[in-house]
Design a protein around this motif. Structure first.
Motif, PDB file in Angstrom:
ATOM      1  N   VAL A  80       7.415 -78.776  52.163  1.00  0.00           N
ATOM      2  CA  VAL A  80       7.465 -77.459  52.805  1.00  0.00           C
ATOM      3  C   VAL A  80       8.362 -77.494  54.039  1.00  0.00           C
ATOM      4  O   VAL A  80       9.154 -76.580  54.265  1.00  0.00           O
ATOM      5  CB  VAL A  80       6.040 -76.962  53.163  1.00  0.00           C
ATOM      6  CG1 VAL A  80       6.109 -75.667  53.975  1.00  0.00           C
ATOM      7  CG2 VAL A  80       5.226 -76.754  51.903  1.00  0.00           C
ATOM      8  N   ILE A  81       8.275 -78.554  54.818  1.00  0.00           N
ATOM      9  CA  ILE A  81       9.126 -78.678  56.010  1.00  0.00           C
ATOM     10  C   ILE A  81      10.591 -78.675  55.615  1.00  0.00           C
ATOM     11  O   ILE A  81      11.413 -78.008  56.248  1.00  0.00           O
ATOM     12  CB  ILE A  81       8.765 -79.945  56.815  1.00  0.00           C
ATOM     13  CG1 ILE A  81       7.363 -79.797  57.425  1.00  0.00           C
ATOM     14  CG2 ILE A  81       9.800 -80.215  57.905  1.00  0.00           C
ATOM     15  CD1 ILE A  81       6.779 -81.096  57.963  1.00  0.00           C
ATOM     16  N   ARG A  82      10.939 -79.405  54.567  1.00  0.00           N
ATOM     17  CA  ARG A  82      12.346 -79.441  54.123  1.00  0.00           C
ATOM     18  C   ARG A  82      12.847 -78.039  53.737  1.00  0.00           C
ATOM     19  O   ARG A  82      13.989 -77.710  53.970  1.00  0.00           O
ATOM     20  CB  ARG A  82      12.501 -80.399  52.952  1.00  0.00           C
ATOM     21  CG  ARG A  82      12.540 -81.832  53.371  1.00  0.00           C
ATOM     22  CD  ARG A  82      12.996 -82.770  52.250  1.00  0.00           C
ATOM     23  NE  ARG A  82      13.306 -84.047  52.822  1.00  0.00           N
ATOM     24  CZ  ARG A  82      12.447 -85.055  52.926  1.00  0.00           C
ATOM     25  NH1 ARG A  82      11.224 -84.939  52.456  1.00  0.00           N
ATOM     26  NH2 ARG A  82      12.815 -86.193  53.484  1.00  0.00           N
ATOM     27  N   ARG A  83      11.972 -77.228  53.138  1.00  0.00           N
ATOM     28  CA  ARG A  83      12.382 -75.882  52.723  1.00  0.00           C
ATOM     29  C   ARG A  83      12.435 -74.901  53.891  1.00  0.00           C
ATOM     30  O   ARG A  83      13.308 -74.050  53.944  1.00  0.00           O
ATOM     31  CB  ARG A  83      11.392 -75.328  51.682  1.00  0.00           C
ATOM     32  CG  ARG A  83      11.618 -75.787  50.283  1.00  0.00           C
ATOM     33  CD  ARG A  83      10.855 -74.930  49.261  1.00  0.00           C
ATOM     34  NE  ARG A  83       9.559 -74.459  49.673  1.00  0.00           N
ATOM     35  CZ  ARG A  83       8.393 -75.076  49.442  1.00  0.00           C
ATOM     36  NH1 ARG A  83       8.373 -76.213  48.799  1.00  0.00           N
ATOM     37  NH2 ARG A  83       7.260 -74.553  49.846  1.00  0.00           N
ATOM     38  N   THR A  84      11.476 -74.993  54.800  1.00  0.00           N
ATOM     39  CA  THR A  84      11.336 -73.962  55.820  1.00  0.00           C
ATOM     40  C   THR A  84      11.885 -74.346  57.190  1.00  0.00           C
ATOM     41  O   THR A  84      12.069 -73.470  58.034  1.00  0.00           O
ATOM     42  CB  THR A  84       9.855 -73.557  55.979  1.00  0.00           C
ATOM     43  OG1 THR A  84       9.097 -74.703  56.390  1.00  0.00           O
ATOM     44  CG2 THR A  84       9.307 -72.994  54.678  1.00  0.00           C
ATOM     45  N   ALA A  85      12.128 -75.634  57.407  1.00  0.00           N
ATOM     46  CA  ALA A  85      12.675 -76.090  58.696  1.00  0.00           C
ATOM     47  C   ALA A  85      13.652 -77.239  58.452  1.00  0.00           C
ATOM     48  O   ALA A  85      13.421 -78.371  58.877  1.00  0.00           O
ATOM     49  CB  ALA A  85      11.549 -76.520  59.631  1.00  0.00           C
TER      50      ALA A  85
ATOM     51  N   ASN B 274       0.638 -71.720  41.995  1.00  0.00           N
ATOM     52  CA  ASN B 274       0.932 -72.836  42.890  1.00  0.00           C
ATOM     53  C   ASN B 274       2.438 -72.997  42.984  1.00  0.00           C
ATOM     54  O   ASN B 274       3.035 -73.637  42.134  1.00  0.00           O
ATOM     55  CB  ASN B 274       0.289 -74.118  42.376  1.00  0.00           C
ATOM     56  CG  ASN B 274       0.453 -75.263  43.341  1.00  0.00           C
ATOM     57  OD1 ASN B 274       0.798 -75.067  44.492  1.00  0.00           O
ATOM     58  ND2 ASN B 274       0.201 -76.464  42.857  1.00  0.00           N
ATOM     59  N   PRO B 275       3.098 -72.398  43.941  1.00  0.00           N
ATOM     60  CA  PRO B 275       2.495 -71.663  45.057  1.00  0.00           C
ATOM     61  C   PRO B 275       2.226 -70.209  44.679  1.00  0.00           C
ATOM     62  O   PRO B 275       2.844 -69.659  43.777  1.00  0.00           O
ATOM     63  CB  PRO B 275       3.567 -71.720  46.145  1.00  0.00           C
ATOM     64  CG  PRO B 275       4.848 -71.740  45.381  1.00  0.00           C
ATOM     65  CD  PRO B 275       4.548 -72.528  44.118  1.00  0.00           C
ATOM     66  N   SER B 276       1.309 -69.593  45.390  1.00  0.00           N
ATOM     67  CA  SER B 276       1.067 -68.159  45.230  1.00  0.00           C
ATOM     68  C   SER B 276       2.183 -67.404  45.938  1.00  0.00           C
ATOM     69  O   SER B 276       2.863 -67.952  46.801  1.00  0.00           O
ATOM     70  CB  SER B 276      -0.283 -67.771  45.834  1.00  0.00           C
ATOM     71  OG  SER B 276      -1.327 -68.384  45.112  1.00  0.00           O
ATOM     72  N   GLU B 277       2.377 -66.154  45.556  1.00  0.00           N
ATOM     73  CA  GLU B 277       3.425 -65.337  46.181  1.00  0.00           C
ATOM     74  C   GLU B 277       2.790 -64.133  46.853  1.00  0.00           C
ATOM     75  O   GLU B 277       1.843 -63.550  46.333  1.00  0.00           O
ATOM     76  CB  GLU B 277       4.435 -64.883  45.135  1.00  0.00           C
ATOM     77  CG  GLU B 277       5.205 -66.034  44.513  1.00  0.00           C
ATOM     78  CD  GLU B 277       6.167 -65.578  43.439  1.00  0.00           C
ATOM     79  OE1 GLU B 277       6.498 -64.379  43.394  1.00  0.00           O
ATOM     80  OE2 GLU B 277       6.578 -66.424  42.638  1.00  0.00           O
TER      81      GLU B 277
ATOM     82  N   LYS C 100       1.058 -56.313  57.025  1.00  0.00           N
ATOM     83  CA  LYS C 100       0.132 -56.233  55.887  1.00  0.00           C
ATOM     84  C   LYS C 100       0.598 -57.267  54.870  1.00  0.00           C
ATOM     85  O   LYS C 100       1.788 -57.355  54.553  1.00  0.00           O
ATOM     86  CB  LYS C 100       0.189 -54.828  55.296  1.00  0.00           C
ATOM     87  CG  LYS C 100      -0.682 -54.631  54.096  1.00  0.00           C
ATOM     88  CD  LYS C 100      -0.550 -53.200  53.589  1.00  0.00           C
ATOM     89  CE  LYS C 100      -1.342 -53.006  52.325  1.00  0.00           C
ATOM     90  NZ  LYS C 100      -1.173 -51.651  51.791  1.00  0.00           N
ATOM     91  N   CYS C 101      -0.333 -58.049  54.364  1.00  0.00           N
ATOM     92  CA  CYS C 101      -0.009 -59.098  53.406  1.00  0.00           C
ATOM     93  C   CYS C 101      -0.686 -58.770  52.082  1.00  0.00           C
ATOM     94  O   CYS C 101      -1.891 -58.523  52.030  1.00  0.00           O
ATOM     95  CB  CYS C 101      -0.502 -60.440  53.949  1.00  0.00           C
ATOM     96  SG  CYS C 101      -0.062 -61.833  52.921  1.00  0.00           S
ATOM     97  N   LYS C 102       0.106 -58.767  50.991  1.00  0.00           N
ATOM     98  CA  LYS C 102      -0.430 -58.433  49.671  1.00  0.00           C
ATOM     99  C   LYS C 102      -0.092 -59.561  48.693  1.00  0.00           C
ATOM    100  O   LYS C 102       1.061 -59.973  48.577  1.00  0.00           O
ATOM    101  CB  LYS C 102       0.183 -57.121  49.189  1.00  0.00           C
ATOM    102  CG  LYS C 102      -0.280 -56.702  47.810  1.00  0.00           C
ATOM    103  CD  LYS C 102       0.392 -55.421  47.365  1.00  0.00           C
ATOM    104  CE  LYS C 102      -0.033 -55.055  45.963  1.00  0.00           C
ATOM    105  NZ  LYS C 102       0.704 -53.913  45.446  1.00  0.00           N
ATOM    106  N   LEU C 103      -1.101 -60.055  48.001  1.00  0.00           N
ATOM    107  CA  LEU C 103      -0.914 -61.077  46.983  1.00  0.00           C
ATOM    108  C   LEU C 103      -0.179 -60.453  45.796  1.00  0.00           C
ATOM    109  O   LEU C 103      -0.619 -59.446  45.248  1.00  0.00           O
ATOM    110  CB  LEU C 103      -2.270 -61.630  46.539  1.00  0.00           C
ATOM    111  CG  LEU C 103      -2.256 -62.655  45.410  1.00  0.00           C
ATOM    112  CD1 LEU C 103      -1.568 -63.932  45.857  1.00  0.00           C
ATOM    113  CD2 LEU C 103      -3.674 -62.941  44.951  1.00  0.00           C
TER     114      LEU C 103
END
Length: 101
Positions: free
Chosen positions: A74-79, A16-19, A8-11
């Motif tokens: 995003v790639i640098r942060r997540t991969a 920017n960025p949204s959480e 389940k995903c809840k805003l």
């Protein structure tokens, strides 16, 4: 059967960025493979965008570089293990005279 997660995903914050808050509900199947991160998927998208840089108009190229900048951040942060490949891509683009900042 592949490994499937139901969540389940809840805003939680619009911005920017949204959480978002992600709550796992169940797991189906046996998870044997290494999971892919968001960065892995964006890296494939980045490679597609890179192939278009030399064949589009200047206006489209400017838009592409905005997308490429976002993807690399995003790639640098997540991969982070993809950093050596990002560096090679950026070096190649700079060698063609493109500014990445």
């Amino acid at each position: 059967m592949s490994c499937i997660f139901v969540a389940k995903c809840k805003l939680t914050a619009l911005g920017n960025p949204s959480e978002f808050l992600l709550s796992f509900i169940s797991e189906m199947g046996e998870c044997k493979e290494k999971s892919l991160s968001r960065g892995d998927g964006l890296f494939v998208d980045l490679l597609v965008h890179i192939t278009r840089v030399d064949i589009v108009s200047k206006d489209e190229r400017d838009k592409l570089f905005e997308i490429i900048k976002y993807e690399t951040e995003v790639i640098r942060r997540t991969a982070p293990y993809l950093e050596p490949f990002l560096k090679r891509i950026e070096d190649s683009l700079r060698s063609k005279g493109y500014k990445l900042e």
